[in-house]
Design a protein around this motif. Sequence first.
Motif, PDB file in Angstrom:
ATOM      1  N   ASP A 127     -11.026 -17.238  32.304  1.00  0.00           N
ATOM      2  CA  ASP A 127     -11.838 -19.015  32.463  1.00  0.00           C
ATOM      3  C   ASP A 127     -12.046 -19.240  34.029  1.00  0.00           C
ATOM      4  O   ASP A 127     -12.170 -20.223  34.513  1.00  0.00           O
ATOM      5  N   LYS A 128     -10.995 -18.281  35.507  1.00  0.00           N
ATOM      6  CA  LYS A 128     -11.298 -19.078  36.185  1.00  0.00           C
ATOM      7  C   LYS A 128     -11.754 -18.401  36.949  1.00  0.00           C
ATOM      8  O   LYS A 128     -12.411 -18.648  38.235  1.00  0.00           O
ATOM      9  N   ALA A 129     -12.349 -16.834  37.129  1.00  0.00           N
ATOM     10  CA  ALA A 129     -13.370 -16.553  37.580  1.00  0.00           C
ATOM     11  C   ALA A 129     -14.426 -17.065  37.252  1.00  0.00           C
ATOM     12  O   ALA A 129     -15.839 -16.916  38.371  1.00  0.00           O
ATOM     13  N   GLY A 130     -14.852 -16.848  35.945  1.00  0.00           N
ATOM     14  CA  GLY A 130     -16.433 -17.177  36.133  1.00  0.00           C
ATOM     15  C   GLY A 130     -17.101 -16.342  36.342  1.00  0.00           C
ATOM     16  O   GLY A 130     -17.057 -14.867  36.813  1.00  0.00           O
ATOM     17  N   GLY A 131     -18.111 -16.706  36.888  1.00  0.00           N
ATOM     18  CA  GLY A 131     -19.604 -15.991  37.654  1.00  0.00           C
ATOM     19  C   GLY A 131     -19.187 -14.203  36.284  1.00  0.00           C
ATOM     20  O   GLY A 131     -19.221 -14.397  35.877  1.00  0.00           O
ATOM     21  N   THR A 132     -20.093 -13.444  36.648  1.00  0.00           N
ATOM     22  CA  THR A 132     -20.734 -12.207  35.330  1.00  0.00           C
ATOM     23  C   THR A 132     -20.020 -10.965  35.743  1.00  0.00           C
ATOM     24  O   THR A 132     -19.121 -10.589  35.430  1.00  0.00           O
ATOM     25  N   SER A 133     -18.782 -11.466  37.283  1.00  0.00           N
ATOM     26  CA  SER A 133     -17.836 -10.287  37.206  1.00  0.00           C
ATOM     27  C   SER A 133     -16.437 -10.374  36.086  1.00  0.00           C
ATOM     28  O   SER A 133     -15.768 -10.281  35.433  1.00  0.00           O
TER      29      SER A 133
END
Length: 577
Positions: free
Chosen positions: A432-438
């Motif tokens: 939820d907080k990182a988003g992005g592919t990783s």
Amino acid sequence: MTRLFNDPAAFADEMIEGFAAASAAWVQPVPGGVVRSTRAAEPTVALVIGGGSGHYPAFGGLVGAGLAHGAAMGNLFASPSAQQVHSVAKTADQGRGVLLSYGNYAGDVLHFDQAQARLIAEGHDVRTVVVTDDIWSAPSDRKEQRRGIAGDLAVFKIAGAAAAAGYDLDGVERVARHANERTRSFGVAFTGCTLPGARAPLFEVPPGKMAVGLGIHGEPGIDVVDVPTADELAALFVEGLLKEAPAGAGTRVVPLLNGLGGVKYEELFVVYRAVRRLLAERGLHVVEPEVGELCTSFDMAGCSLTLLWLDDELERLWAAPADAPAYRKGAVPQQERVDVPTQAEADAAIASGSAESQRTAALVGIALDAMVDAIDTAADELGRLDSIAGDGDHGIGMRRGVHAGRDAAQAAIAAGAGAGTTLTACADAWSDKAGGTSGAIWAAMLRELGASLGDDAAPTRTDVAQGCSRARDAVMAFGKAQVGDKTMVDAIVPFADTLTAGVARGDTLTEAWSQAALAAQTAADRTADLAASLGRARSHGDRSIGTPDPGAISFALLTRTVEAVLTESQEQPCSGA
């Protein structure tokens, strides 16, 4: 550079809060982004757009009558999480279905697809149209791999107008795909952009030079040439785009001359005068052009030209009125002010784990504390590595993800959770907080490991090895990456395989993990010899050679961090074999 910020990690959240407050006539905040604060007299298909922050007016500035119904707004240059997309789309749905539309980036595809699957399972009718307008990011025979840049606006405007005109979901999807097929873009930059708190731009362009073929996330260009005159740049744009004209496209075009953040409107107007002349000389008729900041990249000094080739239907929809915070055209019908009820996702009750599993969960918490420290130390370097051929956000995303994951895990541990529930809570918060592919990848790995460890007993070494193997398989399944593509998979596969082999030999978990962490680090370092073939770095081909993949490096770093925790721990993390 970006000068006005508080905590760089909180910049996107604070920006969204301020944007929603300033634009209350059009939008209202919901978990994950914004939705309209007005509604037409009759329900319509809902258009939900989204992407990373840092591109205003994309994406929140395009929410309003005649355009989008909601925008999922991720962290800086990082895709919104599946939770964010789900929240916005569920709130925006008026019962006639939802069209998701966004630029073609790996992280966005992963998270939007996950959200779409969840929404469909809940009974919503949801479709997706991915924007692929950037001619420099893949050759014409692989158009489906192209990324979306300023051409997003053309597709969003057509789809939003179709929804406002009463089209059903099939019709909105059809015209959005048609608009995407007829949209082409070409961008250049004179300087890189600097994220809040960063000490240097994501990339640099030599004085007197221009980067050709850049993206909107700080990705460096495909080529570097001398800075042209305004007329020469217009000719470069027009000639490049007309070579890519869709078959049977006709002679009516909409030019969108977009400033990326650091080029003044006056400069754009000088370029546009030549663009219009050159188009006329080629027998093309210009229809309702747009010149200005349409899709930016913080303070990047650069611009792009988009051409949308029209037919009668597309021209009617392009000319239809719209009223959003950053885009207005004509007079929209009277809208009703509404306060859309939103509900935060209810916190699931934490089931108590067994005493043995709680002890393992406590060790997971210690490992996550160490992982936070490791990423905090390495974040700037991870961002630098990512900026070589990507967008430079990997360090920021990893820092946000690991902090959120650690905090959620500690809350679960305090509530008596076992190892499986603790890792699942960590996964959800990280994504939820990182988003992005990783963010999507780490969430998938943590969930699989959690499912293998469970909550009922002390996990065995085999449970851990099987969980890591399941994590490997999950990442490869949804990301489609293979060893050699220069992604995190290059480190994940040898780690999981070495761990499994060590456990099968009868090594202790610490011994097997140590060998696996060494294999992951060795493989991550060797990615420097590879050319990227997937992800945002793919567009830069051989430029990535000589620099290791930041995702592989961060994965190896965290496996070594966990190795140190296992070595120092006085607890036996596993029982039996």
